[in-house]
Design a protein around this motif. Structure first.
Motif, mmCIF file in Angstrom:
data_model
loop_
_atom_site.group_PDB
_atom_site.id
_atom_site.type_symbol
_atom_site.label_atom_id
_atom_site.label_comp_id
_atom_site.label_asym_id
_atom_site.label_seq_id
_atom_site.Cartn_x
_atom_site.Cartn_y
_atom_site.Cartn_z
ATOM 1 N N UNK A 173 -4.489 -13.198 -42.848
ATOM 2 C CA UNK A 173 -5.862 -12.699 -42.770
ATOM 3 C C UNK A 173 -6.690 -12.947 -44.015
ATOM 4 N N UNK A 174 -6.320 -13.956 -44.818
ATOM 5 C CA UNK A 174 -7.087 -14.264 -46.036
ATOM 6 C C UNK A 174 -7.616 -15.695 -45.963
ATOM 7 N N UNK A 175 -8.611 -15.990 -46.822
ATOM 8 C CA UNK A 175 -9.214 -17.324 -46.786
ATOM 9 C C UNK A 175 -8.486 -18.328 -47.668
ATOM 10 N N UNK A 176 -7.869 -17.840 -48.743
ATOM 11 C CA UNK A 176 -7.201 -18.783 -49.641
ATOM 12 C C UNK A 176 -6.084 -18.102 -50.439
ATOM 13 N N UNK A 177 -5.411 -18.892 -51.235
ATOM 14 C CA UNK A 177 -4.242 -18.408 -51.971
ATOM 15 C C UNK A 177 -4.606 -17.284 -52.939
ATOM 16 N N UNK A 178 -5.813 -17.357 -53.520
ATOM 17 C CA UNK A 178 -6.215 -16.309 -54.468
ATOM 18 C C UNK A 178 -6.299 -14.955 -53.765
ATOM 19 N N UNK A 179 -6.942 -14.956 -52.590
ATOM 20 C CA UNK A 179 -7.063 -13.696 -51.831
ATOM 21 C C UNK A 179 -5.700 -13.159 -51.410
ATOM 22 N N UNK A 180 -4.797 -14.070 -51.097
ATOM 23 C CA UNK A 180 -3.452 -13.642 -50.707
ATOM 24 C C UNK A 180 -2.793 -12.918 -51.866
ATOM 25 N N UNK A 181 -2.926 -13.503 -53.047
ATOM 26 C CA UNK A 181 -2.288 -12.916 -54.220
ATOM 27 C C UNK A 181 -2.861 -11.540 -54.547
ATOM 28 N N UNK A 182 -4.178 -11.383 -54.321
ATOM 29 C CA UNK A 182 -4.819 -10.091 -54.601
ATOM 30 C C UNK A 182 -4.357 -9.028 -53.614
ATOM 31 N N UNK A 183 -4.026 -9.456 -52.411
ATOM 32 C CA UNK A 183 -3.639 -8.537 -51.343
ATOM 33 C C UNK A 183 -2.200 -8.030 -51.514
ATOM 34 N N UNK A 184 -1.404 -8.808 -52.224
ATOM 35 C CA UNK A 184 0.018 -8.468 -52.312
ATOM 36 C C UNK A 184 0.279 -7.447 -53.404
ATOM 37 N N UNK A 185 1.254 -6.537 -53.159
ATOM 38 C CA UNK A 185 1.595 -5.545 -54.184
ATOM 39 C C UNK A 185 2.141 -6.204 -55.453
ATOM 40 N N UNK A 186 2.991 -7.216 -55.311
ATOM 41 C CA UNK A 186 3.444 -7.937 -56.498
ATOM 42 C C UNK A 186 3.013 -9.393 -56.347
ATOM 43 N N UNK A 187 2.619 -9.973 -57.453
ATOM 44 C CA UNK A 187 2.084 -11.330 -57.411
ATOM 45 C C UNK A 187 3.173 -12.335 -57.014
ATOM 46 N N UNK A 188 2.779 -13.312 -56.218
ATOM 47 C CA UNK A 188 3.724 -14.371 -55.887
ATOM 48 C C UNK A 188 3.357 -15.627 -56.658
ATOM 49 N N UNK A 189 4.324 -16.478 -56.809
ATOM 50 C CA UNK A 189 4.091 -17.718 -57.518
ATOM 51 C C UNK A 189 3.277 -18.654 -56.630
ATOM 52 N N UNK A 190 2.161 -19.126 -57.160
ATOM 53 C CA UNK A 190 1.220 -19.858 -56.319
ATOM 54 C C UNK A 190 1.278 -21.366 -56.518
ATOM 55 N N UNK A 191 2.422 -21.940 -56.219
ATOM 56 C CA UNK A 191 2.496 -23.389 -56.277
ATOM 57 C C UNK A 191 2.421 -23.904 -54.847
ATOM 58 N N UNK A 192 1.786 -25.033 -54.702
ATOM 59 C CA UNK A 192 1.694 -25.585 -53.348
ATOM 60 C C UNK A 192 2.308 -26.972 -53.284
ATOM 61 N N UNK A 193 2.670 -27.348 -52.091
ATOM 62 C CA UNK A 193 3.147 -28.696 -51.820
ATOM 63 C C UNK A 193 2.323 -29.242 -50.672
ATOM 64 N N UNK A 194 2.038 -30.517 -50.700
ATOM 65 C CA UNK A 194 1.365 -31.109 -49.541
ATOM 66 C C UNK A 194 2.132 -32.347 -49.106
ATOM 67 N N UNK A 195 2.029 -32.637 -47.858
ATOM 68 C CA UNK A 195 2.675 -33.844 -47.341
ATOM 69 C C UNK A 195 2.040 -34.214 -46.008
ATOM 70 N N UNK A 196 2.166 -35.467 -45.653
ATOM 71 C CA UNK A 196 1.658 -35.877 -44.355
ATOM 72 C C UNK A 196 2.797 -36.492 -43.556
ATOM 73 N N UNK A 197 2.698 -36.331 -42.251
ATOM 74 C CA UNK A 197 3.661 -36.972 -41.383
ATOM 75 C C UNK A 197 2.883 -37.578 -40.212
ATOM 76 N N UNK A 198 3.471 -38.546 -39.559
ATOM 77 C CA UNK A 198 2.750 -39.269 -38.515
ATOM 78 C C UNK A 198 3.535 -39.281 -37.205
#
Ligand SMILES: [Zn+2]
Length: 450
Positions: A173-198
């Motif tokens: 229910x959040x728009x981005x990773x920052x909002x997710x982190x604010x919503x959580x009782x303890x902060x989570x590590x905010x690293x992302x991975x991206x990849x594409x598949x076909x």
């Protein structure tokens, strides 16, 4: 009027409890049940002078009786009429707009379609004594894709060919990773991975085979790349038709953050779109695609980076050539050649591994400078730069969407469902482990469909 489906029988091996549990519960809970959600005032003129005015009785479910005939379960939707303006109102009841059968039946079908092809989901529903056709299940999957796009678009006004979905919105229910982190009782590590598949389109390989037979395309041998298919006229490389499925994943949250499914090819605009949900991440590990060059805080994933570098590594290419030559030895020298091939292959592997260690080392150095917070007091990395996390995730997703589809909306719906299933879990591998999305408990089919 809906055409009556072909008669069906529950197979004889299905235990009695399985074949009756669902049908009994459904008929007891829903058959003839009255739904009345009149808001108290006329929707047209606001008058409170409204009276009950009969019922609609839509089909909620079609059950398969022990004798193999269908039994319709209908619910009653209370209707009203306004005495002042003559306007009418019909209760919505347990239905999703645009879907045949009741919402709870659609939910069961979608939950089965999460990890099974539609025809398998139909068969399982038959075993439970519920009639839903493969076509209806595919309709639900497509409807799910459309509603997900309405509820959680990464960018507004997406055309028919593009499904760019904010998975964080659906899962948390959040728009981005920052909002997710604010919503959580303890902060989570905010690293992302991206990849594409076909994922290949349905019938794509057959189409290419036909074109080769017709002489429109031909197979050529190109050095270390091996055999490939090229166009007959311009000699350009030809690949089977496929969808682009691009994904971003938040490691600390064990969840997909964004998803793009399109029949077009990947480009910089889509790469930027994918990153809309990643605002507030500390750093983002991307593959070697130049489309990510504009993304801030991106770190090239060491596996892709090594692979890219090896492609342009002269020594590595020479070693590969030697392996190939040794493999092509004359029959009388086969025995001797086998030993040589093995020895040379080992050298190639050793070389690639050493290069990976170098790249990993330099990636960690880069991170140490930019993100010292990810290193513990002994100077050891505390994050997730283990190889192939994202590729592992994408591989799981490819398995989940393993039946090829022709339409983009079907491929999108299956992919979104698979990404949800992969993010909302209570067991990972063989270990009991509850994911963040499961703990938050926000996602339900109704939330997206309703
Ligand atoms: Zn009225």
């Amino acid at each position: 009027m809906m055409q009556e489906p072909n008669p069906k029988q529950v197979p004889a091996y299905v235990p009695e409890l399985a074949r009756t549990a669902f049908t009994l519960t459904i008929s007891q809970m829903y058959d003839g049940r009255v739904y009345d959600d009149f808001p108290g005032r006329c929707q047209h003129c606001g008058s409170g002078n409204c009276v009950k005015n009969g019922h609609d009785d839509p089909l909620f479910a079609k059950l398969i009786s022990p004798k193999g005939n269908f039994v319709d379960v209908r619910v009653l939707l209370q209707k009203y009429i306004c005495r002042d303006c003559g306007g009418t109102y019909t209760s919505q009841g347990p239905f999703y707009k645009g879907a045949m059968y009741g919402g709870p039946i659609v939910d069961i079908a979608l939950s089965l379609a999460m990890e099974h092809p539609a025809y398998a989901a139909e068969r399982m529903l038959t075993n439970f004594g519920i009639q839903v056709s493969t076509d209806a299940i595919l309709d639900y999957v497509r409807l799910f894709a459309e509603r997900a796009k309405q509820l959680a678009p990464l960018v507004p006004a997406q055309g028919d060919g593009l499904y760019a979905i904010n998975m964080l919105k659906i899962l948390f229910g959040v728009d981005n990773a920052r909002e997710l982190n604010e919503k959580l009782p303890s902060q989570v590590s905010l690293e992302s991975l991206t990849d594409e598949t076909y994922p290949r389109k349905k019938g794509a390989v057959k189409k290419i085979m036909d074109e080769i037979l017709e002489g429109k395309k031909r197979v050529v041998h190109r050095g270390t790349k091996g055999d490939m298919v090229v166009n007959g006229d311009d000699g350009k490389t030809s690949f089977p038709e496929s969808f682009t499925l691009a994904l971003s994943y938040l490691l600390g949250a064990d969840a997909y953050a964004s998803l793009i499914c399109t029949s077009g090819s990947f480009n910089q605009m889509l790469a930027d779109t994918l990153f809309k949900a990643l605002e507030g991440t500390s750093f983002n590990m991307t593959d070697g695609s130049f489309n990510y060059s504009q993304v801030k805080d991106h770190v090239l994933d060491p596996v892709h980076k090594t692979r890219n570098e090896l492609k342009h590594d002269k020594k590595f290419q020479e070693m590969r050539e030697e392996v190939k030559e040794a493999k092509e030895a004359k029959p009388e020298e086969k025995e001797k050649a086998r030993g040589i091939v093995e020895e040379k292959l080992n050298e190639v592997k050793k070389y690639a591994r050493a290069r990976y260690q170098e790249v990993l080392g330099s990636t960690l150095e880069e991170l140490r400078k930019g993100h010292p917070e990810y290193f513990d007091k002994d100077g050891d990395f505390d994050g997730h730069v283990t190889s192939n996390c994202a590729e592992g995730g994408n591989w799981r997703l490819k398995y989940a969407v393993r039946v090829a589809h022709q339409r983009t909306d079907t491929a999108a719906g299956k992919s979104i469902l698979a990404a949800i299933k992969d993010s909302v879990f209570t067991v990972r591998g063989v270990k009991v482990r509850e994911s963040l999305a499961n703990m938050m408990g926000l996602f339900s089919f109704g939330m997206v469909m309703g």
